[in-house]
Design a protein around this motif. Structure first.
Motif, PDB file in Angstrom:
ATOM      1  N   GLY A 155       0.824  -1.199   0.000  1.00  0.00           N
ATOM      2  CA  GLY A 155       0.000   0.000   0.000  1.00  0.00           C
ATOM      3  C   GLY A 155       0.854   1.243   0.000  1.00  0.00           C
ATOM      4  N   THR A 156       0.789   2.039  -1.077  1.00  0.00           N
ATOM      5  CA  THR A 156       1.593   3.252  -1.216  1.00  0.00           C
ATOM      6  C   THR A 156       0.712   4.382  -1.724  1.00  0.00           C
ATOM      7  N   ILE A 157       0.914   5.586  -1.168  1.00  0.00           N
ATOM      8  CA  ILE A 157       0.151   6.743  -1.620  1.00  0.00           C
ATOM      9  C   ILE A 157       1.011   7.994  -1.477  1.00  0.00           C
ATOM     10  N   ASP A 158       0.817   8.928  -2.376  1.00  0.00           N
ATOM     11  CA  ASP A 158       1.509  10.218  -2.333  1.00  0.00           C
ATOM     12  C   ASP A 158       1.026  10.989  -1.096  1.00  0.00           C
ATOM     13  N   ALA A 159       1.957  11.355  -0.228  1.00  0.00           N
ATOM     14  CA  ALA A 159       1.594  12.023   1.026  1.00  0.00           C
ATOM     15  C   ALA A 159       0.985  13.404   0.810  1.00  0.00           C
ATOM     16  N   GLY A 295      25.554  -0.368 -19.942  1.00  0.00           N
ATOM     17  CA  GLY A 295      25.762   1.068 -19.890  1.00  0.00           C
ATOM     18  C   GLY A 295      24.495   1.886 -19.804  1.00  0.00           C
ATOM     19  N   SER A 296      23.345   1.257 -19.984  1.00  0.00           N
ATOM     20  CA  SER A 296      22.064   1.935 -19.832  1.00  0.00           C
ATOM     21  C   SER A 296      21.414   1.510 -18.526  1.00  0.00           C
ATOM     22  N   LEU A 297      20.776   2.458 -17.851  1.00  0.00           N
ATOM     23  CA  LEU A 297      20.184   2.170 -16.551  1.00  0.00           C
ATOM     24  C   LEU A 297      18.702   1.844 -16.672  1.00  0.00           C
ATOM     25  N   VAL A 298      18.288   0.812 -15.941  1.00  0.00           N
ATOM     26  CA  VAL A 298      16.895   0.379 -15.923  1.00  0.00           C
ATOM     27  C   VAL A 298      16.454   0.266 -14.470  1.00  0.00           C
ATOM     28  N   PHE A 299      15.357   0.911 -14.145  1.00  0.00           N
ATOM     29  CA  PHE A 299      14.784   0.870 -12.800  1.00  0.00           C
ATOM     30  C   PHE A 299      13.609  -0.103 -12.838  1.00  0.00           C
ATOM     31  N   LYS A 300      13.630  -1.116 -11.975  1.00  0.00           N
ATOM     32  CA  LYS A 300      12.571  -2.113 -11.940  1.00  0.00           C
ATOM     33  C   LYS A 300      11.645  -1.827 -10.756  1.00  0.00           C
ATOM     34  N   SER A 301      10.346  -1.793 -11.031  1.00  0.00           N
ATOM     35  CA  SER A 301       9.380  -1.477  -9.974  1.00  0.00           C
ATOM     36  C   SER A 301       8.059  -2.176 -10.274  1.00  0.00           C
ATOM     37  N   GLY A 302       7.174  -2.195  -9.275  1.00  0.00           N
ATOM     38  CA  GLY A 302       5.892  -2.850  -9.474  1.00  0.00           C
ATOM     39  C   GLY A 302       4.954  -2.624  -8.308  1.00  0.00           C
ATOM     40  N   GLY A 303       3.843  -3.353  -8.325  1.00  0.00           N
ATOM     41  CA  GLY A 303       2.854  -3.227  -7.265  1.00  0.00           C
ATOM     42  C   GLY A 303       1.884  -4.388  -7.298  1.00  0.00           C
ATOM     43  N   ILE A 319       5.091   3.956 -11.642  1.00  0.00           N
ATOM     44  CA  ILE A 319       5.923   5.109 -11.993  1.00  0.00           C
ATOM     45  C   ILE A 319       6.377   5.856 -10.739  1.00  0.00           C
ATOM     46  N   ASP A 320       5.477   6.016  -9.760  1.00  0.00           N
ATOM     47  CA  ASP A 320       5.827   6.717  -8.519  1.00  0.00           C
ATOM     48  C   ASP A 320       6.977   6.037  -7.785  1.00  0.00           C
ATOM     49  N   LYS A 321       7.087   4.736  -7.943  1.00  0.00           N
ATOM     50  CA  LYS A 321       8.136   3.995  -7.240  1.00  0.00           C
ATOM     51  C   LYS A 321       9.488   4.077  -7.941  1.00  0.00           C
ATOM     52  N   VAL A 322       9.536   4.743  -9.072  1.00  0.00           N
ATOM     53  CA  VAL A 322      10.812   4.995  -9.762  1.00  0.00           C
ATOM     54  C   VAL A 322      11.338   6.325  -9.246  1.00  0.00           C
ATOM     55  N   TYR A 323      12.235   6.263  -8.283  1.00  0.00           N
ATOM     56  CA  TYR A 323      12.720   7.484  -7.648  1.00  0.00           C
ATOM     57  C   TYR A 323      14.107   7.258  -7.073  1.00  0.00           C
TER      58      TYR A 323
END
Length: 334
Positions: A155-159, A295-303, A319-323
């Protein structure tokens, strides 16, 4: 060098029994586990700070440059929708109650993985051989003596959303998702512990990122190991993997759904990292994860996805979890 999983477990059992400090990494599918005695760790390929347990020899820490960018390029929503629909179809068919759906997001920044590692403010951080950096807020299991505990996050929400805490606490979908994971973790822990109970339920943590603050909902499940446990950390770890909070329930059918829907290799993302200092064993789920791919960066995230989930909301959470977990927002250029 990775080790056969049997050798990995044997080493952790032996080192635990003899109270020899160690550090370890396990990938999502437990196919490429790694473990080192603390005295054998070379900081040129492995740096870690796991809730204050860290190796020396970091060298001169990198200061953040005056200005830098962090741009993300998530998969198009129609592509995410297809993966989401496959998950929901299986949920409605009764093949799972909860599925954690993730995706890779290319990112661009002037920062190196080393700079990201050294300036991150997450409690669990690791940098492996310039291949990936992880800055996780989520404990997997902690063992001290015969007491074991786990702290699943769901459970995640923008404060900044008005009345955000009450909103996420009262959200039926979020409550159902969290209850499912707590039940899964409780059942998993019952495989290794003689007594299991929920110590805290749906408490709120605040997580600061480079551009916002997130509210994260967690619970604490506790248990007591058998008197003859004797430091068998390898056996316990393998029984509990993969972590329930990043798979879903029930695990076997959910793992199949994840494989079909995601269409990429998680690798060490959503695996587990941890340490034993001679007294306390502590581990964290490898979420908030950036990988160097040629050489390229990849951010892995999910929910987590349930039958009540809305595709657009889940896409935004991904997308919010890519930070970057920096409390230095003024340095960023967007």
């Amino acid at each position: 060098m990775t080790q056969p999983v049997e050798i990995f477990a044997k080493n952790l059992n032996e080192w635990g029994k003899r109270k020899i400090p160690f550090v370890f990494l396990v990938d999502y599918l437990a196919q490429k586990p790694l473990a080192w005695r603390l005295e054998d760790v070379d900081p040129s390929y492995l740096r870690f700070n796991l809730n204050g347990f860290r190796n020396l020899g970091f060298g001169t820490e990198h200061q953040l440059p005056g200005n830098f960018s962090f741009n993300k390029f998530p998969i198009p929503f129609p592509e995410y929708q297809k993966r989401f629909d496959h998950v929901v179809k299986n949920l409605k068919a009764g093949n799972s109650f909860l599925v954690n759906l993730s995706a890779p997001t290319p990112v661009q920044t002037e920062l190196s993985l080393s700079e990201i590692f050294e300036n991150s403010e997450a409690p669990y951080r690791i940098l492996y051989n310039n291949e990936f950096v992880c800055f996780s807020p989520e404990i997997f299991v902690r063992i001290h003596g015969n007491h074991i505990s786990s702290f699943p996050m769901k459970g995640t929400i923008d404060a900044s959303i008005p009345d955000a805490e009450n909103m996420i606490r009262s959200d039926y979908k979020e409550a159902a998702e969290h209850a499912t994971i707590v039940d899964l973790i409780r059942n998993d822990m019952s495989m290794v512990a003689e007594k299991v109970w929920v110590k805290r339920y749906r408490y709120i943590d605040r997580i600061k990122t480079n551009d916002k603050t997130l509210l994260q909902v967690s619970s604490e499940i506790a248990g007591m190991l058998a008197d003859d446990f004797n430091g068998q950390f390898g056996d316990i770890l393998l029984k509990l993997l993969p972590a329930g909070s990043i798979t879903g329930a029930p695990k076997p059918s959910t793992l199949k759904i994840i494989r079909e829907a995601e269409g990429y290799e998680r690798g060490y993302y959503t695996g587990v990292m941890g340490y034993f200092d001679g007294e306390t064993f502590e581990s964290a789920v490898m979420i908030r994860f950036i990988e160097n791919q040629n050489g390229s960066l990849v951010f892995k995230s999910g929910g987590g996805i349930t039958a009540l989930s809305q595709a657009q909301n889940e896409y935004q959470e991904l997308i919010d979890k890519v930070y970057l977990p920096f409390n230095h927002a003024a340095h960023f250029m967007f």
